[in-house]
Motif scaffolding. Sequence first.
Motif, PDB file in Angstrom:
ATOM      1  N   LEU A 216     -37.017  16.916 -53.063  1.00 16.83           N
ATOM      2  CA  LEU A 216     -36.882  16.191 -54.274  1.00 16.83           C
ATOM      3  C   LEU A 216     -35.917  16.662 -55.338  1.00 16.83           C
ATOM      4  N   PRO A 217     -35.504  15.569 -56.149  1.00 13.28           N
ATOM      5  CA  PRO A 217     -35.016  16.605 -56.874  1.00 13.28           C
ATOM      6  C   PRO A 217     -35.368  16.865 -58.211  1.00 13.28           C
ATOM      7  N   LEU A 218     -35.860  17.490 -58.784  1.00  9.32           N
ATOM      8  CA  LEU A 218     -37.090  17.841 -59.620  1.00  9.32           C
ATOM      9  C   LEU A 218     -36.991  19.010 -60.062  1.00  9.32           C
ATOM     10  N   THR A 219     -37.039  18.637 -61.737  1.00 10.14           N
ATOM     11  CA  THR A 219     -36.862  19.923 -62.327  1.00 10.14           C
ATOM     12  C   THR A 219     -37.889  20.214 -63.376  1.00 10.14           C
ATOM     13  N   LEU A 220     -38.282  21.550 -63.578  1.00 10.04           N
ATOM     14  CA  LEU A 220     -38.877  21.560 -64.313  1.00 10.04           C
ATOM     15  C   LEU A 220     -38.386  22.145 -65.466  1.00 10.04           C
ATOM     16  N   ARG A 221     -39.487  22.374 -66.432  1.00 10.59           N
ATOM     17  CA  ARG A 221     -38.453  23.205 -67.512  1.00 10.59           C
ATOM     18  C   ARG A 221     -39.111  22.533 -68.826  1.00 10.59           C
ATOM     19  N   SER A 222     -38.471  23.642 -69.941  1.00  9.68           N
ATOM     20  CA  SER A 222     -39.638  23.737 -70.923  1.00  9.68           C
ATOM     21  C   SER A 222     -38.467  24.018 -72.261  1.00  9.68           C
ATOM     22  N   ASP A 223     -38.544  23.189 -73.339  1.00 12.50           N
ATOM     23  CA  ASP A 223     -37.525  23.566 -74.580  1.00 12.50           C
ATOM     24  C   ASP A 223     -38.113  23.295 -75.644  1.00 12.50           C
TER      25      ASP A 223
ATOM     26  N   GLU B 292     -39.160  16.865 -64.622  1.00 12.70           N
ATOM     27  CA  GLU B 292     -38.538  15.193 -64.323  1.00 12.70           C
ATOM     28  C   GLU B 292     -37.742  15.310 -63.082  1.00 12.70           C
ATOM     29  N   ASN B 293     -37.873  13.659 -62.609  1.00  6.62           N
ATOM     30  CA  ASN B 293     -36.907  13.383 -61.591  1.00  6.62           C
ATOM     31  C   ASN B 293     -36.075  12.622 -61.228  1.00  6.62           C
ATOM     32  N   GLY B 294     -34.715  13.492 -60.826  1.00  9.67           N
ATOM     33  CA  GLY B 294     -33.252  13.090 -61.374  1.00  9.67           C
ATOM     34  C   GLY B 294     -32.975  11.812 -60.951  1.00  9.67           C
ATOM     35  N   GLY B 295     -33.808  11.216 -60.171  1.00  5.82           N
ATOM     36  CA  GLY B 295     -33.000   9.868 -59.546  1.00  5.82           C
ATOM     37  C   GLY B 295     -33.829   8.618 -60.694  1.00  5.82           C
ATOM     38  N   GLY B 296     -34.806   9.407 -61.490  1.00  7.52           N
ATOM     39  CA  GLY B 296     -35.558   8.004 -62.835  1.00  7.52           C
ATOM     40  C   GLY B 296     -36.827   7.783 -61.894  1.00  7.52           C
ATOM     41  N   GLY B 297     -37.058   6.881 -60.997  1.00  9.23           N
ATOM     42  CA  GLY B 297     -38.340   6.739 -60.786  1.00  9.23           C
ATOM     43  C   GLY B 297     -39.153   5.684 -60.994  1.00  9.23           C
ATOM     44  N   ARG B 298     -40.470   5.388 -60.080  1.00 10.77           N
ATOM     45  CA  ARG B 298     -40.992   4.077 -60.493  1.00 10.77           C
ATOM     46  C   ARG B 298     -41.980   4.423 -61.878  1.00 10.77           C
ATOM     47  N   SER B 299     -43.225   2.954 -62.155  1.00  8.00           N
ATOM     48  CA  SER B 299     -44.198   3.558 -62.626  1.00  8.00           C
ATOM     49  C   SER B 299     -45.230   3.474 -62.085  1.00  8.00           C
ATOM     50  N   LEU B 300     -46.756   4.345 -62.277  1.00  9.46           N
ATOM     51  CA  LEU B 300     -47.075   3.975 -60.627  1.00  9.46           C
ATOM     52  C   LEU B 300     -48.277   3.310 -60.468  1.00  9.46           C
TER      53      LEU B 300
END
Length: 465
Positions: free
Chosen positions: A277-284, A352-360
């Motif tokens: 999946l196009p997932l990005t795990l980050r901190s800022d 974050e999901n690079g594709g945006g994603g749906r609600s639960l």
Amino acid sequence: MSAPTNKPHEIVERALELSRADGCVVIADEHSTANLRWAGNALTTNGVTRGRTLTVIAAVDGKEGTASGVVSRSAVTMDELEPLVRAAEAAAHGAGPAEDAQPLVTGVPESPDFTDAPAETSSAVFADFAPALGEAFARARAGGRELYGFANHELTSSYLGTSAGLRLRHDQPNGTLELNAKSPDRTRSAWAGRSTRDFKDVDPAALDAELAVRIGWAERRVELPAGRYETLLPPTAVADLLIYQMWSASGRDAAEGRTVFSRPGGGTRVGERLTELPLTLRSDPNEPGLEAAPFVLAHSSGGDSSVFDNGLPLTPTEWVAEGELKHLLTSRHSAGTTGLPLAPGIDNLILENGGGGRSLDEMVASTERGLLLTCLWYIREVDPATLLLTGLTRDGVYLVENGEVTGEVNNFRFNESPVGLLGRAVEAGRTEKTLPREWSDWFTRAAMPPLRIPDFNMSSVSRGV
């Protein structure tokens, strides 16, 4: 004898003046808290507290290297400074060389508000929230629900000064709301939690309405055996799992072959793909709504955290980028010994999901048959080599059939690795701010999507509510 003072920057300056060590770091943390608690649709207690903690870190050079000593005490006044400074120096003289020793950080501009009074919270933070909570009590009472929970707001002003010239300050607000709804016979329970900076973005009525739906779902009870089920993990559960993964992402431990991020045969898994999946795990540190300290505040050394790094500026860091492992936690010392890039820990976490994603809700609507969790708790590590974790579900596990929730099922014990879950996830939804329930005493600034896991391992049945 000096006159007592309540000015934290003066405490820091005086401690540095008193130091006889080769290097000195002083951190003054000014804490204030305000809280509300309630049970059975009525407030029970409230209060406001104030406090100060002073940490002195002494560095002493010797023939075999630099040693450090750290001493922290609460409620320190100007007259109590010298014994504290001397205790830190004595601890350094009695210690062996510190393996993480580095030159103290220099070259960071002074915070313009370093000499200002500390920020403080008060009961005024609940000015709008408390009346709305009272209205939620009335609606819950009319609907046959009992509300239990608490709201807590903290504000910590941290003043950092060093003998190398740093004068830095950070104000950290931190608010948490946890709300439980129970049926009058206490056989049904639902939980919701929120993280907030100021309680202006928390709506008790909306939370009560959410819990009322779940209490209604639980009117039908379905018993299920242990097994692997398609499971929708809500953002709070995803946060609890990935925070533990973050805490376990030591670059040094991985390089030494001790963790799930160690490469077989030597080295680390940095550069490997963890999920398709196009997932990005980050901190800022500057993430809107999740702002955290923009520089290292280390009250002790351990793992990939070092007191010698105090004041080191923090920058946005991608731990996983588009599914690929990019960084592991490092201090200046462990970065030097492992060859990994410098990547200190930051006090927030975003997936974050690079594709945006749906609600639960949209993910539920597209589920033929599966489970919907509320939250996880009592999470413990089973195997560091795979990061296998175990824990329990709590306050509502629901059966989804043909796109609708049809009832509540029994609770389970689970056995899963967050790294393994990322690799097996087939869908990530829309990222939203969330409160990790298990780790809310230590880590609250998170934003996560729901995840769809095709075969989540419910290893045994739990009889908890």
